[in-house]
Design a protein around this motif. Structure first.
Motif, PDB file in Angstrom:
ATOM      1  N   ALA A 167      40.061  37.662 -34.069  1.00  0.00           N
ATOM      2  CA  ALA A 167      41.255  38.334 -34.733  1.00  0.00           C
ATOM      3  C   ALA A 167      42.164  39.623 -33.879  1.00  0.00           C
ATOM      4  O   ALA A 167      43.340  39.566 -33.921  1.00  0.00           O
ATOM      5  CB  ALA A 167      41.037  38.824 -36.145  1.00  0.00           C
ATOM      6  N   VAL A 168      41.246  40.551 -33.425  1.00  0.00           N
ATOM      7  CA  VAL A 168      41.963  41.724 -32.540  1.00  0.00           C
ATOM      8  C   VAL A 168      42.528  40.912 -31.470  1.00  0.00           C
ATOM      9  O   VAL A 168      43.592  41.295 -31.202  1.00  0.00           O
ATOM     10  CB  VAL A 168      40.858  42.428 -32.067  1.00  0.00           C
ATOM     11  CG1 VAL A 168      41.394  43.656 -31.439  1.00  0.00           C
ATOM     12  CG2 VAL A 168      40.263  43.218 -33.598  1.00  0.00           C
ATOM     13  N   ARG A 198      43.703  38.035 -30.792  1.00  0.00           N
ATOM     14  CA  ARG A 198      44.922  37.172 -31.337  1.00  0.00           C
ATOM     15  C   ARG A 198      46.176  38.318 -31.784  1.00  0.00           C
ATOM     16  O   ARG A 198      47.284  38.300 -31.223  1.00  0.00           O
ATOM     17  CB  ARG A 198      44.776  36.302 -32.555  1.00  0.00           C
ATOM     18  CG  ARG A 198      45.841  35.272 -32.861  1.00  0.00           C
ATOM     19  CD  ARG A 198      45.125  34.340 -34.220  1.00  0.00           C
ATOM     20  NE  ARG A 198      44.307  35.027 -34.858  1.00  0.00           N
ATOM     21  CZ  ARG A 198      43.141  34.651 -35.155  1.00  0.00           C
ATOM     22  NH1 ARG A 198      42.283  33.979 -34.182  1.00  0.00           N
ATOM     23  NH2 ARG A 198      42.401  35.588 -36.134  1.00  0.00           N
ATOM     24  N   GLU A 199      45.817  39.438 -32.375  1.00  0.00           N
ATOM     25  CA  GLU A 199      46.750  40.690 -32.798  1.00  0.00           C
ATOM     26  C   GLU A 199      47.466  41.231 -31.590  1.00  0.00           C
ATOM     27  O   GLU A 199      48.519  41.544 -31.562  1.00  0.00           O
ATOM     28  CB  GLU A 199      46.113  41.442 -33.673  1.00  0.00           C
ATOM     29  CG  GLU A 199      45.860  40.801 -34.997  1.00  0.00           C
ATOM     30  CD  GLU A 199      47.155  40.829 -36.118  1.00  0.00           C
ATOM     31  OE1 GLU A 199      48.068  41.659 -35.833  1.00  0.00           O
ATOM     32  OE2 GLU A 199      47.244  39.863 -36.677  1.00  0.00           O
ATOM     33  N   TYR A 233      46.928  49.498 -30.965  1.00  0.00           N
ATOM     34  CA  TYR A 233      46.469  48.750 -32.079  1.00  0.00           C
ATOM     35  C   TYR A 233      45.582  49.540 -33.014  1.00  0.00           C
ATOM     36  O   TYR A 233      45.716  49.414 -34.257  1.00  0.00           O
ATOM     37  CB  TYR A 233      46.045  47.261 -31.519  1.00  0.00           C
ATOM     38  CG  TYR A 233      45.238  46.437 -32.835  1.00  0.00           C
ATOM     39  CD1 TYR A 233      46.150  45.792 -33.528  1.00  0.00           C
ATOM     40  CD2 TYR A 233      43.948  46.716 -32.842  1.00  0.00           C
ATOM     41  CE1 TYR A 233      45.405  45.001 -34.830  1.00  0.00           C
ATOM     42  CE2 TYR A 233      43.538  45.819 -33.948  1.00  0.00           C
ATOM     43  CZ  TYR A 233      44.267  44.998 -34.568  1.00  0.00           C
ATOM     44  OH  TYR A 233      43.695  44.060 -35.846  1.00  0.00           O
ATOM     45  N   GLN A 270      46.309  50.714 -37.001  1.00  0.00           N
ATOM     46  CA  GLN A 270      45.145  50.166 -38.019  1.00  0.00           C
ATOM     47  C   GLN A 270      44.516  51.594 -38.686  1.00  0.00           C
ATOM     48  O   GLN A 270      44.373  51.290 -39.938  1.00  0.00           O
ATOM     49  CB  GLN A 270      43.988  49.394 -37.232  1.00  0.00           C
ATOM     50  CG  GLN A 270      44.464  48.302 -36.811  1.00  0.00           C
ATOM     51  CD  GLN A 270      45.134  47.256 -37.679  1.00  0.00           C
ATOM     52  OE1 GLN A 270      44.561  46.969 -38.905  1.00  0.00           O
ATOM     53  NE2 GLN A 270      46.351  46.780 -37.550  1.00  0.00           N
TER      54      GLN A 270
END
Length: 64
Positions: free
Chosen positions: A18-19, A21-22, A52, A56
């Motif tokens: 997920a990281v 991809r983000e 990022y 978060q």
């Protein structure tokens, strides 16, 4: 900006797929960095991940 060891600490409990991809980076690159191979990491990679992860942290920071 976070340094490599701080990034590694924060990635420890994250879903790396997920990281990746983000952030828009290949999973194998992120996996190697997260697992301790930070020997050939580009500054741009560290900057992306740092931005990022800091964003978060701001999203989930407790009030007060």
């Amino acid at each position: 900006m976070l340094d490599i060891s701080q990034i590694q600490d924060q990635l420890r409990d994250r879903n790396l797929s997920a990281v990746a991809r983000e952030v828009g980076m290949p999973y194998p690159t992120l996996y190697r960095l997260a697992r301790g191979d930070g020997s050939r990491v580009l500054h741009s990679t560290v900057a992306k991940l740092s931005a990022y992860l800091l964003a978060q942290q701001r999203k989930i920071a407790p009030l007060g």
